[in-house]
Design a protein around this motif. Structure first.
Motif, mmCIF file in Angstrom:
data_model
loop_
_atom_site.group_PDB
_atom_site.id
_atom_site.type_symbol
_atom_site.label_atom_id
_atom_site.label_comp_id
_atom_site.label_asym_id
_atom_site.label_seq_id
_atom_site.Cartn_x
_atom_site.Cartn_y
_atom_site.Cartn_z
ATOM 1 N N GLY A 79 5.011 23.682 -1.264
ATOM 2 C CA GLY A 79 4.934 24.987 -0.616
ATOM 3 C C GLY A 79 5.605 24.872 0.736
ATOM 4 N N ASP A 80 5.808 26.008 1.408
ATOM 5 C CA ASP A 80 6.490 25.975 2.703
ATOM 6 C C ASP A 80 5.777 25.079 3.700
ATOM 7 O OD1 ASP A 80 8.465 27.673 1.778
ATOM 8 O OD2 ASP A 80 7.484 29.478 2.532
ATOM 9 N N SER A 81 4.448 25.191 3.757
ATOM 10 C CA SER A 81 3.659 24.387 4.697
ATOM 11 C C SER A 81 2.568 23.614 3.971
ATOM 12 C CB SER A 81 3.037 25.304 5.755
ATOM 13 O OG SER A 81 4.039 25.947 6.498
ATOM 14 N N VAL A 82 2.806 23.303 2.716
ATOM 15 C CA VAL A 82 1.810 22.601 1.893
ATOM 16 C C VAL A 82 2.426 21.312 1.370
ATOM 17 C CG1 VAL A 82 0.264 22.769 -0.094
ATOM 18 C CG2 VAL A 82 0.771 24.814 1.243
ATOM 19 N N GLN A 83 1.719 20.193 1.579
ATOM 20 C CA GLN A 83 2.188 18.883 1.148
ATOM 21 C C GLN A 83 1.242 18.310 0.096
ATOM 22 O OE1 GLN A 83 1.140 19.062 4.680
ATOM 23 N NE2 GLN A 83 3.008 20.222 5.009
ATOM 24 N N TRP A 84 1.742 17.319 -0.628
ATOM 25 C CA TRP A 84 0.910 16.602 -1.597
ATOM 26 C C TRP A 84 1.091 15.103 -1.384
ATOM 27 C CZ3 TRP A 84 3.211 13.242 -5.026
ATOM 28 C CH2 TRP A 84 4.593 13.372 -5.214
ATOM 29 N N SER A 85 0.054 14.365 -1.751
ATOM 30 C CA SER A 85 0.156 12.909 -1.793
ATOM 31 C C SER A 85 -0.634 12.431 -3.007
ATOM 32 C CB SER A 85 -0.369 12.259 -0.509
ATOM 33 O OG SER A 85 -1.748 12.487 -0.356
ATOM 34 N N LEU A 86 -0.120 11.405 -3.649
ATOM 35 C CA LEU A 86 -0.738 10.859 -4.855
ATOM 36 C C LEU A 86 -0.904 9.359 -4.674
ATOM 37 C CD1 LEU A 86 -1.699 11.111 -7.798
ATOM 38 C CD2 LEU A 86 0.688 10.886 -8.502
ATOM 39 N N SER A 87 -2.147 8.906 -4.814
ATOM 40 C CA SER A 87 -2.448 7.491 -4.694
ATOM 41 C C SER A 87 -3.577 7.135 -5.644
ATOM 42 C CB SER A 87 -2.850 7.151 -3.252
ATOM 43 O OG SER A 87 -3.210 5.789 -3.158
ATOM 44 N N GLU A 88 -3.324 6.192 -6.516
ATOM 45 C CA GLU A 88 -4.325 5.652 -7.431
ATOM 46 C C GLU A 88 -5.059 6.730 -8.222
ATOM 47 O OE1 GLU A 88 -6.788 2.770 -5.477
ATOM 48 O OE2 GLU A 88 -5.074 1.808 -4.541
ATOM 49 N N GLY A 89 -4.323 7.696 -8.747
ATOM 50 C CA GLY A 89 -4.911 8.726 -9.600
ATOM 51 C C GLY A 89 -5.543 9.890 -8.872
ATOM 52 N N VAL A 90 -5.485 9.890 -7.525
ATOM 53 C CA VAL A 90 -6.052 10.983 -6.735
ATOM 54 C C VAL A 90 -4.908 11.760 -6.082
ATOM 55 C CG1 VAL A 90 -7.550 11.632 -4.812
ATOM 56 C CG2 VAL A 90 -8.168 9.695 -6.284
ATOM 57 N N LEU A 91 -4.815 13.042 -6.433
ATOM 58 C CA LEU A 91 -3.805 13.930 -5.868
ATOM 59 C C LEU A 91 -4.473 14.759 -4.781
ATOM 60 C CD1 LEU A 91 -0.948 15.210 -5.975
ATOM 61 C CD2 LEU A 91 -1.878 16.824 -7.651
ATOM 62 N N LEU A 109 0.823 -1.201 0.000
ATOM 63 C CA LEU A 109 0.000 0.000 0.000
ATOM 64 C C LEU A 109 0.858 1.252 0.000
ATOM 65 C CD1 LEU A 109 -2.798 1.270 0.138
ATOM 66 C CD2 LEU A 109 -2.693 1.096 2.616
ATOM 67 N N SER A 110 1.848 1.335 0.867
ATOM 68 C CA SER A 110 2.657 2.541 0.938
ATOM 69 C C SER A 110 3.549 2.688 -0.281
ATOM 70 C CB SER A 110 3.479 2.573 2.222
ATOM 71 O OG SER A 110 4.465 1.569 2.206
ATOM 72 N N ALA A 111 3.878 1.620 -0.949
ATOM 73 C CA ALA A 111 4.714 1.711 -2.135
ATOM 74 C C ALA A 111 3.987 2.452 -3.252
ATOM 75 C CB ALA A 111 5.125 0.322 -2.599
ATOM 76 N N SER A 112 2.650 2.428 -3.251
ATOM 77 C CA SER A 112 1.904 3.091 -4.308
ATOM 78 C C SER A 112 1.549 4.534 -3.959
ATOM 79 C CB SER A 112 0.625 2.304 -4.631
ATOM 80 O OG SER A 112 -0.251 2.332 -3.519
ATOM 81 N N VAL A 113 1.807 4.981 -2.740
ATOM 82 C CA VAL A 113 1.532 6.353 -2.327
ATOM 83 C C VAL A 113 2.819 7.157 -2.430
ATOM 84 C CG1 VAL A 113 0.801 7.842 -0.430
ATOM 85 C CG2 VAL A 113 -0.311 5.633 -0.762
ATOM 86 N N LYS A 114 2.738 8.269 -3.156
ATOM 87 C CA LYS A 114 3.887 9.160 -3.297
ATOM 88 C C LYS A 114 3.551 10.454 -2.584
ATOM 89 C CE LYS A 114 4.991 6.989 -7.602
ATOM 90 N NZ LYS A 114 4.454 6.846 -8.903
ATOM 91 N N THR A 115 4.540 11.072 -1.930
ATOM 92 C CA THR A 115 4.305 12.292 -1.172
ATOM 93 C C THR A 115 5.447 13.280 -1.364
ATOM 94 O OG1 THR A 115 5.384 11.430 0.801
ATOM 95 C CG2 THR A 115 3.023 11.038 0.607
ATOM 96 N N GLY A 116 5.175 14.524 -0.974
ATOM 97 C CA GLY A 116 6.201 15.545 -1.043
ATOM 98 C C GLY A 116 5.643 16.898 -0.630
ATOM 99 N N PHE A 117 6.430 17.939 -0.844
ATOM 100 C CA PHE A 117 6.023 19.295 -0.508
ATOM 101 C C PHE A 117 5.810 20.102 -1.785
ATOM 102 C CE2 PHE A 117 7.844 17.897 3.438
ATOM 103 C CZ PHE A 117 7.062 18.530 4.389
#
Length: 191
Positions: free
Chosen positions: A46-58, A36-44
């Motif tokens: 913005g200074d206090s803004v993060q993103w995560s991408l899983s199964e076509g949903v950002l 499950l975690s292998a398919s979730v990508k994350t990062g920043f």
């Protein structure tokens, strides 16, 4: 009756299998694999803004402004079909979702005040957009080239619509511009 050579051969095979099983087990304990975690990508983004991408949903979370992006230089990759921006994000960065051809759904919270330039440029499968009442400005060419966009609800507090915002949005048949709008850029509805 088993001869000594057959016995040695079987013992070698048996020991080899045990060693392989022990080796795989040791690897699993030392380096656990979480599918499950292998398919979730994350990062920043913005200074206090993060993103995560899983199964076509950002999903964009945090507080404050997203950074602006240069053409094609976003940290997330893949066939993004849906974007969820959560409460707390105040600005959507320029070119953040530009040329995402499979993007169909976008959720913008009431904390967003500005949508940057070319943010949804050429998102050809985007059909509906609801701009929350917190948004006061839409940057130039924000929705340009969104040829299937046919339903737009604009913020009642919107003050600025940049140039070419809806250029090439050939499916738009009706749009209501709120009285709060003070500036509409050139060629906003070209084509």
């Amino acid at each position: 009756m088993m001869n000594i050579n057959s016995f040695n051969t079987m013992r070698t095979l048996f020991n080899g299998r045990i060693i392989r099983v022990l080796f795989v087990g040791l690897l699993t304990i030392c380096f656990p694999i979480n599918v499950l975690s292998a398919s979730v990508k994350t990062g920043f983004c913005g200074d206090s803004v993060q993103w995560s991408l899983s199964e076509g949903v950002l999903t964009i979370t945090g507080s404050g402004q997203m950074q602006n992006f240069h053409k094609g230089k976003r940290p997330w990759r893949g066939n993004i079909k849906s974007v969820i921006i959560e409460e707390g994000v105040t600005n959507i960065g320029s070119r953040a979702f530009e040329n995402y051809l499979w993007l169909k759904d976008i959720s913008i919270p009431n904390s967003v005040k500005i949508i940057g330039d070319s943010t949804f440029l050429n998102c050809m499968n985007l059909k509906k957009i609801v701009i929350p009442n917190s948004v006061t400005g839409i940057g130039k060419a924000c929705f340009a080239g969104c040829s299937k966009l046919n339903s737009i609800i604009l913020s009642r507090d919107l003050q600025f619509i940049g140039e070419k915002v809806f250029e090439g949005c050939v499916s738009i048949t009706d749009i209501s511009i709120p009285n709060s709008v003070k500036i509409i850029g050139d060629s906003t509805f070209l084509n």
